[in-house]
Design an enzyme around this catalytic site. Structure first.
Site, PDB file in Angstrom:
ATOM      1  CD  GLU A  53      -4.455   1.545  -3.397  1.00 56.36           C
ATOM      2  OE1 GLU A  53      -4.153   0.644  -4.200  1.00 56.36           O
ATOM      3  OE2 GLU A  53      -5.371   1.429  -2.561  1.00 56.36           O
ATOM      4  CG  ASP A  54      -3.167   3.843   0.743  1.00 54.06           C
ATOM      5  OD1 ASP A  54      -3.896   4.321  -0.151  1.00 54.06           O
ATOM      6  OD2 ASP A  54      -3.410   2.760   1.298  1.00 54.06           O
TER       7      ASP A  54
ATOM      8  CG  ASP B  95      -2.227  -0.817   0.964  1.00 51.56           C
ATOM      9  OD1 ASP B  95      -2.695  -0.866  -0.199  1.00 51.56           O
ATOM     10  OD2 ASP B  95      -2.744  -1.410   1.931  1.00 51.56           O
TER      11      ASP B  95
HETATM   12  N1  LIG Z   1     -11.531  -3.734   6.833  1.00 51.12           N
HETATM   13  C1  LIG Z   1     -10.869  -2.599   7.106  1.00 51.12           C
HETATM   14  N2  LIG Z   1     -10.225  -1.947   6.094  1.00 51.12           N
HETATM   15  C2  LIG Z   1      -9.554  -0.809   6.406  1.00 51.12           C
HETATM   16  C3  LIG Z   1      -9.485  -0.323   7.736  1.00 51.12           C
HETATM   17  N3  LIG Z   1      -8.722   0.796   7.738  1.00 51.12           N
HETATM   18  C4  LIG Z   1      -8.313   0.990   6.484  1.00 51.12           C
HETATM   19  N4  LIG Z   1      -8.803   0.043   5.655  1.00 51.12           N
HETATM   20  C5  LIG Z   1      -8.573  -0.029   4.207  1.00 51.12           C
HETATM   21  O1  LIG Z   1      -9.750   0.415   3.562  1.00 51.12           O
HETATM   22  C6  LIG Z   1      -9.808  -0.162   2.244  1.00 51.12           C
HETATM   23  C7  LIG Z   1     -11.232  -0.631   1.999  1.00 51.12           C
HETATM   24  O2  LIG Z   1     -12.092   0.469   2.080  1.00 51.12           O
HETATM   25  P1  LIG Z   1     -12.825   1.048   0.820  1.00 51.12           P
HETATM   26  O3  LIG Z   1     -13.683   2.175   1.255  1.00 51.12           O
HETATM   27  O4  LIG Z   1     -13.473  -0.087   0.095  1.00 51.12           O
HETATM   28  O5  LIG Z   1     -11.664   1.574  -0.147  1.00 51.12           O
HETATM   29  P2  LIG Z   1     -10.816   2.940  -0.156  1.00 51.12           P
HETATM   30  O6  LIG Z   1     -10.256   3.149   1.207  1.00 51.12           O
HETATM   31  O7  LIG Z   1      -9.780   2.673  -1.214  1.00 51.12           O
HETATM   32  O8  LIG Z   1     -11.734   4.045  -0.563  1.00 51.12           O
HETATM   33  C8  LIG Z   1      -8.799  -1.303   2.192  1.00 51.12           C
HETATM   34  O9  LIG Z   1      -7.786  -0.832   1.304  1.00 51.12           O
HETATM   35  P3  LIG Z   1      -6.730  -1.810   0.560  1.00 51.12           P
HETATM   36  O10 LIG Z   1      -5.935  -2.548   1.585  1.00 51.12           O
HETATM   37  O11 LIG Z   1      -6.024  -0.948  -0.420  1.00 51.12           O
HETATM   38  O12 LIG Z   1      -7.574  -2.922  -0.185  1.00 51.12           O
HETATM   39  P4  LIG Z   1      -8.782  -2.895  -1.227  1.00 51.12           P
HETATM   40  O13 LIG Z   1     -10.025  -2.936  -0.405  1.00 51.12           O
HETATM   41  O14 LIG Z   1      -8.674  -1.624  -2.031  1.00 51.12           O
HETATM   42  O15 LIG Z   1      -8.595  -4.095  -2.036  1.00 51.12           O
HETATM   43  C9  LIG Z   1      -8.331  -1.418   3.661  1.00 51.12           C
HETATM   44  O16 LIG Z   1      -6.973  -1.774   3.826  1.00 51.12           O
HETATM   45  C10 LIG Z   1     -10.178  -1.047   8.772  1.00 51.12           C
HETATM   46  O17 LIG Z   1     -10.181  -0.687   9.936  1.00 51.12           O
HETATM   47  N5  LIG Z   1     -10.833  -2.176   8.400  1.00 51.12           N
HETATM   48 MN   LIG Z   2      -4.045  -3.414   1.574  1.00 50.06          MN
END
Ligand SMILES: Nc1nc2c(ncn2[C@@H]2O[C@H](COP(=O)(O)OP(=O)(O)O)[C@@H](OP(=O)(O)OP(=O)(O)O)[C@H]2O)c(=O)[nH]1
Ligand SMILES: [Mn+2]
Length: 179
Positions: free
Chosen positions: A65-66, A62
């Site tokens: 991306e972040d 990440d």
């Molecule tokens: N379940 C959960 N997710 C959290 C939390 N804090 C941050 N996230 C992150 O939020 C993303 C999922 O939230 P969304 O609203 O669907 O996506 P967005 O953040 O990109 O807008 C994931 O990103 P990602 O890792 O880039 O994966 P992806 O969902 O984009 O595949 C996840 O890692 C938390 O407390 N619980």
């Molecule tokens: Mn992730």
């Protein structure tokens, strides 16, 4: 110390520094770095993955991306393979969210085996996190929608790692989502 261990420590240090000011969306505001560390740990301990470049890419997955991290920076520090895997799992944040979500479903089957592993572990971690607690501001409907969307992505990753796929299938089953 063996060189793989040293390399993983170098990588986790880099990721921790990049994510140092970020928190998860849970009510306790868990440090963000817990997520990439957990994703790498799932690959190693549950997926049986020993490919060091996959474990490094999981730790870094990440950062582009972040954070302010660039693909060139990853390539210079960790090599072309690690940088390429991270690039494969990086969403284009300039696109609208719905489009980003759609592209993940579309692109998943065409990713490399290494990127597919990182994607499986990323989804497994995030779905378990959703079962642990609801992110701030999320409704139950939004949580269910995330499960549904994740199942569409995971469908495109079938045949990559049976242990991880079995655990994902179980989580979807609990939510009444058919894989
Ligand atoms: N379940 C959960 N997710 C959290 C939390 N804090 C941050 N996230 C992150 O939020 C993303 C999922 O939230 P969304 O609203 O669907 O996506 P967005 O953040 O990109 O807008 C994931 O990103 P990602 O890792 O880039 O994966 P992806 O969902 O984009 O595949 C996840 O890692 C938390 O407390 N619980
Ligand atoms: Mn992730």
């Amino acid at each position: 110390m063996n060189s793989d261990a040293a390399l993983l420590l170098e990588t986790v240090q880099f990721a921790a520094e990049k994510h140092r000011n970020q928190k998860r969306k849970d009510p306790e505001e868990t440090p963000y770095i817990n997520h990439p560390i957990g994703v790498a740990r799932i690959l190693s301990h549950e997926g049986g993955v020993t490919d060091i470049e996959v474990l490094q890419a999981a730790l870094l997955h990440d950062t582009v991306e972040d954070t302010d991290t660039t693909p060139a920076e990853l390539e210079a520090k960790f090599g072309v393979t690690v940088a390429r895997i991270v690039q494969e799992v990086t969403d284009d944040k300039s696109l609208p969210k719905q489009e980003r979500k759609r592209l993940q479903v579309e692109h998943a089957p065409h990713c490399s085996q290494q990127a597919k592993l990182v994607k499986l572990a990323d989804k497994l971690y995030n779905l378990r996190d959703l079962n642990r607690c609801t992110p701030v501001g999320w409704t139950a409907e939004r949580v269910q929608e995330y499960f549904l969307w994740a199942s569409e992505v995971v469908k495109g990753l079938k045949g990559t790692n049976s242990a991880l796929e079995k655990k994902l299938e179980e989580l979807f089953k609990e939510r009444g989502v058919q894989l």
